[in-house]
Design a protein around this motif. Structure first.
Motif, PDB file in Angstrom:
ATOM      1  N   GLY A  22      -2.772  17.076  -7.556  1.00 24.19           N
ATOM      2  CA  GLY A  22      -4.170  16.800  -7.852  1.00 24.19           C
ATOM      3  C   GLY A  22      -4.736  15.569  -7.174  1.00 24.19           C
ATOM      4  N   LYS A  23      -3.916  14.829  -6.455  1.00 30.46           N
ATOM      5  CA  LYS A  23      -4.386  13.614  -5.781  1.00 30.46           C
ATOM      6  C   LYS A  23      -5.073  13.992  -4.477  1.00 30.46           C
ATOM      7  N   THR A  24      -6.320  13.573  -4.302  1.00 32.56           N
ATOM      8  CA  THR A  24      -7.082  13.968  -3.114  1.00 32.56           C
ATOM      9  C   THR A  24      -7.507  12.799  -2.240  1.00 32.56           C
ATOM     10  N   GLU A  25      -7.529  11.594  -2.793  1.00 33.76           N
ATOM     11  CA  GLU A  25      -7.940  10.449  -1.983  1.00 33.76           C
ATOM     12  C   GLU A  25      -7.323   9.164  -2.522  1.00 33.76           C
ATOM     13  N   MET A  57       0.807  -1.206   0.000  1.00 36.94           N
ATOM     14  CA  MET A  57       0.000   0.000   0.000  1.00 36.94           C
ATOM     15  C   MET A  57       0.846   1.263   0.000  1.00 36.94           C
ATOM     16  N   GLY A  58       2.142   1.120   0.180  1.00 38.40           N
ATOM     17  CA  GLY A  58       3.007   2.287   0.245  1.00 38.40           C
ATOM     18  C   GLY A  58       2.936   3.155  -0.996  1.00 38.40           C
ATOM     19  N   ARG A  59       2.912   2.526  -2.173  1.00 43.83           N
ATOM     20  CA  ARG A  59       2.864   3.299  -3.412  1.00 43.83           C
ATOM     21  C   ARG A  59       1.570   4.088  -3.539  1.00 43.83           C
ATOM     22  N   LEU A  60       0.502   3.567  -2.993  1.00 46.71           N
ATOM     23  CA  LEU A  60      -0.776   4.269  -3.077  1.00 46.71           C
ATOM     24  C   LEU A  60      -0.738   5.602  -2.336  1.00 46.71           C
ATOM     25  N   HIS A  61       0.144   5.710  -1.345  1.00 42.30           N
ATOM     26  CA  HIS A  61       0.168   6.904  -0.511  1.00 42.30           C
ATOM     27  C   HIS A  61       1.172   7.951  -0.980  1.00 42.30           C
ATOM     28  N   ARG A  62       1.838   7.693  -2.093  1.00 42.14           N
ATOM     29  CA  ARG A  62       2.774   8.687  -2.611  1.00 42.14           C
ATOM     30  C   ARG A  62       2.019   9.941  -3.052  1.00 42.14           C
ATOM     31  N   GLU A  63       2.588  11.091  -2.758  1.00 47.34           N
ATOM     32  CA  GLU A  63       1.929  12.352  -3.088  1.00 47.34           C
ATOM     33  C   GLU A  63       2.102  12.680  -4.569  1.00 47.34           C
ATOM     34  N   ASN A  64       1.002  13.151  -5.174  1.00 44.70           N
ATOM     35  CA  ASN A  64       1.010  13.593  -6.568  1.00 44.70           C
ATOM     36  C   ASN A  64       0.107  14.814  -6.693  1.00 44.70           C
TER      37      ASN A  64
END
Length: 230
Positions: free
Chosen positions: A10-13, A1-8
């Motif tokens: 426009g990413k809001t959820e 799940m670590g990759r899902l939490h990377r900041e980008n």
């Protein structure tokens, strides 16, 4: 799940779709581990799904209250509505800190049937809900309990489990044993507890379960139990 939490930008959820075959014990074990990770990282159930479940639950509660009023009177219907788990929708992650209170309310609101599948039964776990089980039996509801008791169980373990099984039967439960089973409950065919909380055992502080409503999944879980039990 670590990759899902990377900041980008426009990413809001972060939204996770988790698929599980609830009839396969190994699949259930792996799901319990994932559910703990979701809870620890602050995930919640999809609010759109939760809102839909709230509406379905409200309709079901209203129907149950009308049926109760017709057969037992208005006072009994009011008492049934008072047992609702206030503030908790069907579609919540329940933790070990508050599971007993919520489960007791769900059992108190049960109208027809309760199925509990337990990997083990302890005196402490049983004592947390035995009075509600007794009241449910007095209301003539069907209570089925499936307990894991493998042929390879040690003598001391078997003796302890059989003592608790006899206690469940004295309350009015139909108890069956199985070589393997997961921890879950099915209330009135559709309200389901599924995850890592041993509902008749001693939960650890980080244990959690998903509480949701799905009649089809309830049917699949019940069918799987009947195939594996004795």
């Amino acid at each position: 799940m670590g990759r899902l939490h990377r900041e980008n930008d426009g990413k809001t959820e972060v939204r996770v779709y988790d698929y599980i075959d609830v009839t396969v014990p190994l699949s259930a074990v792996m799901y319990r581990k994932r559910l703990k990770a979701y809870a620890n990282q602050g995930y919640s159930v999809n609010p759109d799904h939760a809102e839909k479940m709230d509406m379905l639950s409200a309709k079901a509660e209203a129907l149950r209250a009308r049926m109760t009023a017709a057969t037992q009177g208005e006072d009994a219907a009011d008492a049934l509505l008072d047992t609702r788990s206030d503030g908790l929708f069907e579609g919540s992650i329940v933790t070990a800190t508050n599971y007993a209170e919520i489960l007791r309310k769900d059992i108190a609101g049960c109208a027809r049937s309760l199925i509990i599948s337990a990997e083990y039964v302890s005196q402490q776990g049983l004592s947390a809900i035995d009075d509600e089980l007794l009241r449910l039996a007095d209301r003539k509801a069907l209570i089925e309990v499936y307990v894991r008791l493998p042929a390879t169980a040690a003598a001391a373990t078997r003796t302890r489990m059989e003592r608790n099984i006899n206690r469940l039967r004295a309350i009015g439960c139909i108890v069956r044993t199985a070589e393997s089973c997961s921890d879950f409950a099915i209330i009135d065919d559709g309200l389901i507890w599924f995850g890592g909380i041993p509902l008749l055992g001693n939960p650890r502080s980080d244990d959690c379960a998903l509480r949701f409503k799905d009649t089809k999944i309830g049917e699949n879980l019940a069918d799987g139990l009947k195939r594996r039990s004795s």
